[in-house]
Each structure stands twice: as C-alpha cells, then as structure tokens.
Design a protein around this motif. Structure first.
Motif, short mmCIF file in Angstrom:
data_model
loop_
_atom_site.label_atom_id
_atom_site.label_comp_id
_atom_site.label_asym_id
_atom_site.label_seq_id
_atom_site.Cartn_x
_atom_site.Cartn_y
_atom_site.Cartn_z
N ARG A 188 0.84 -1.20 0.00
CA ARG A 188 0.00 0.00 0.00
C ARG A 188 0.87 1.25 0.00
O ARG A 188 0.63 2.20 -0.78
CB ARG A 188 -0.92 0.01 1.22
CG ARG A 188 -1.92 1.16 1.21
CD ARG A 188 -2.66 1.28 2.54
NE ARG A 188 -1.81 1.77 3.61
CZ ARG A 188 -1.49 3.05 3.78
NH1 ARG A 188 -1.93 3.98 2.94
NH2 ARG A 188 -0.72 3.42 4.79
N LEU A 189 1.89 1.26 0.87
CA LEU A 189 2.78 2.41 0.94
C LEU A 189 3.57 2.59 -0.36
O LEU A 189 3.81 3.72 -0.80
CB LEU A 189 3.73 2.26 2.12
CG LEU A 189 3.09 2.36 3.51
CD1 LEU A 189 4.11 1.99 4.59
CD2 LEU A 189 2.54 3.76 3.77
N GLN A 190 3.98 1.48 -0.97
CA GLN A 190 4.69 1.59 -2.24
C GLN A 190 3.79 2.16 -3.33
O GLN A 190 4.24 2.88 -4.22
CB GLN A 190 5.27 0.24 -2.64
CG GLN A 190 6.45 -0.18 -1.78
CD GLN A 190 7.04 -1.52 -2.17
OE1 GLN A 190 6.34 -2.41 -2.65
NE2 GLN A 190 8.33 -1.67 -1.96
N GLY A 191 2.50 1.86 -3.27
CA GLY A 191 1.56 2.48 -4.19
C GLY A 191 1.49 3.98 -3.99
O GLY A 191 1.41 4.76 -4.96
N GLU A 192 1.53 4.42 -2.72
CA GLU A 192 1.55 5.86 -2.44
C GLU A 192 2.86 6.49 -2.92
O GLU A 192 2.87 7.64 -3.39
CB GLU A 192 1.37 6.10 -0.94
CG GLU A 192 -0.01 5.74 -0.41
CD GLU A 192 -1.11 6.56 -1.08
OE1 GLU A 192 -0.97 7.80 -1.15
OE2 GLU A 192 -2.10 5.96 -1.54
#
Length: 305
Positions: free
Chosen positions: A61-65
């Motif tokens: 999720r954070l890598q998507g951000e």
C-alpha cells in the motif's frame, strides 16, 4: 569473532540468526510475486503468518503511495533530497530498497558515494555531494551523505579538529541554501541498540551472501561504539535546524522501521494524485514485404531451467 563467545545462549542466538536469514531471503522472493499474496506454504517456520501478511499488505500500500508521490514530484517539478544516516547495519539500505523498488530510477535516484579520492579530498568538502543533487522533477536518496564528516571521519581520525568544526559552521548554512533554492531536504537517523548491531554483524559474518557488506571499517566501528554514540549526539545537537530537522527512526525491528519511515516520508510532502490521459495501445504496423530472419542456434543462451 568466535561465535561461541558472542552470546550467553548460543543455541537461541543461532536460531535467531537463522530466522533472520530465512526471512530476508524469503522476502526477496515474495516481493517478486505478481499477485502480491504471501504463499503460506512457503512461509518460514516460527513466523507469525498473519503479521507477515499484514506487513506485506501495508508495504505494498505504501509503495503504491510512493508511486503517486513520484508522479507528483515529476509533474510539479519538485526537487527532493532524503538523507539516510545511522550506524553500520542499522537498516538504511533496506528501507532505501523498499522506497525505490517500484519507482522510476530516472526520477528516484540513489547516491551512495565511495570514500573520496585524492583529488576530491582537496575540493570544497560539499563539492562531490552537490554534483548529485536533483534537478526539477527528481528525488535523490543519499545512502550516507555529507554527514560522514560528523561520523566516520571524526571517529576514525580522517579529518582534523579544524575541519570538523568548520563542517558544523558550514552545514547549517549549506542546508539553508539548499532549502532556499527550492529543494525539500529530509534527514533520517536510523537508531539501533548495541545488542542489535552485534546480532546483525554476526548474521553477516555467517551469511555468505552478505559477507561483502562487512568491511574492516565496519568491524572497527563496532569496537568504537561509544565514540560513535558521542559523535552522533553532537551531530544531532548541532545540525538539527528548523529548515532541515533530523527525524529519528527506531530501527531495532527492521520491518516496522521500513513502514514507519516510508509513512513518515509520505507525510512530509503535499503530494496528490496526478491525472494521466488514458493509454491506448496502438496496433502494430505490418508490412507484407517484411520477413523475420532466423537467429543462429549457437547464439541462444542454453535453456538449463
């Protein structure tokens, strides 16, 4: 360093090192899984599967951000510099890898400079770092930075007392100048305990894939733990400025440190979704006169797998 003298509970220590090694190898494999699901059958023994799955869900999720952040940096012509400092084996490289893993290396670059050569030692101290600063639309992550002078150079005697003091006079003005020029400067210190560094060094000694990470300088830094502590305390005290404050990451737990650092980094920048035009894949042009030439069999890489 004899392992049997390194810890009072030899068996427990070996089990911990083994779990760490399996965990690191397994993570590299799991990160390549396209459907992004953790393979429960392949999870290492003794690991909390639910916690592990939660870690990967949050990491992805954070890598998507981070991808959204990258688009915003590129679209709005931002210039971002992120410094990663900390003791040897503190986990700087691990978090840098997770930050840049899904990003375009032309937008998010890593600068990991070697020791200065003879010519660079005669230059203005900051000169070789300036060459790696970002242009508009770029992020640069420094895996160690100009703060080498306040750390390893001070402790190992690679700079004089006058050079050390001049660094502290210059670095606040240098960083203020960077910020005035439009660069966003974010500084992280990764904090680990004495025992945790000891354990991680032992893990590297007994892992043939990580032994390259250990240098004579690393081993000497281990011996001089207290000197590095004093140098770190002085550095944070004298270079924590409003324009570029230090942020300390609790890094004993590597996975939590990665997630906490990435989440904090995202909070430091006012990024937003950038709208992109829909992409239509064009039809391939076909020429009736085109004939594909065969490749000689001896040019192919042998298919061993």
């Amino acid at each position: 360093m004899p392992l049997q003298n390194a810890h009072p509970d030899h068996e427990e220590l070996m089990q911990r090192i083994a779990r760490d090694l399996v965990d690191s190898y397994d993570e590299e494999l799991e990160l390549e899984i396209e459907d992004r699901n953790v393979d429960e059958d392949g999870a290492p023994v003794g690991v909390d599967k639910a916690a592990r799955a939660a870690y990967f869900r949050e990491l992805f999720r954070l890598q998507g951000e981070l991808v959204k952040l990258q688009d915003w940096v590129q679209h709005s012509k931002q210039k971002v510099v992120i410094l990663f400092e900390g003791r040897d084996a503190a986990g700087k490289g691990g978090v840098i890898k997770r930050i840049t893993q899904r990003l375009n290396p032309r937008v998010a670059r890593v600068a990991a400079l070697p020791a200065p050569n003879d010519r660079e030692r005669t230059q203005w101290y900051f000169q070789r770092y300036v060459a790696h600063l970002p242009a508009a639309g770029e992020m640069v992550l420094f895996d160690r930075s100009w703060y080498n002078r306040a750390g390893v150079e001070r402790v190992m005697g690679f700079c004089s007392d006058d050079e050390y003091e001049e660094f502290f006079r210059s670095v606040p003005e240098f960083e203020k100048m960077l910020v005035r020029s439009g660069i966003t400067l974010i500084k992280y210190w990764f904090s680990i305990t004495d025992d945790e560094q000891h354990l991680r060094f032992l893990g590297r000694i007994h892992d043939p894939l990580k032994q390259w990470k250990l240098s004579p300088m690393d081993l000497e830094s281990r011996r001089r733990w207290e000197e590095y502590t004093k140098a770190k305390e002085t550095m944070l005290e004298r270079t924590h400025i409003p324009e570029a404050p230090w942020w300390v990451v609790q890094a004993v737990d590597k996975k939590k440190a990665r997630l906490n650092c990435i989440a904090h980094l995202l909070d430091q920048l006012p990024y937003h979704d950038v709208m992109h035009a829909a992409v239509d894949l064009p039809a391939r042009m076909r020429n009736p006169d085109y004939l594909r030439q065969p490749v000689p069999a001896n040019m192919y890489v042998p298919e061993r797998y």
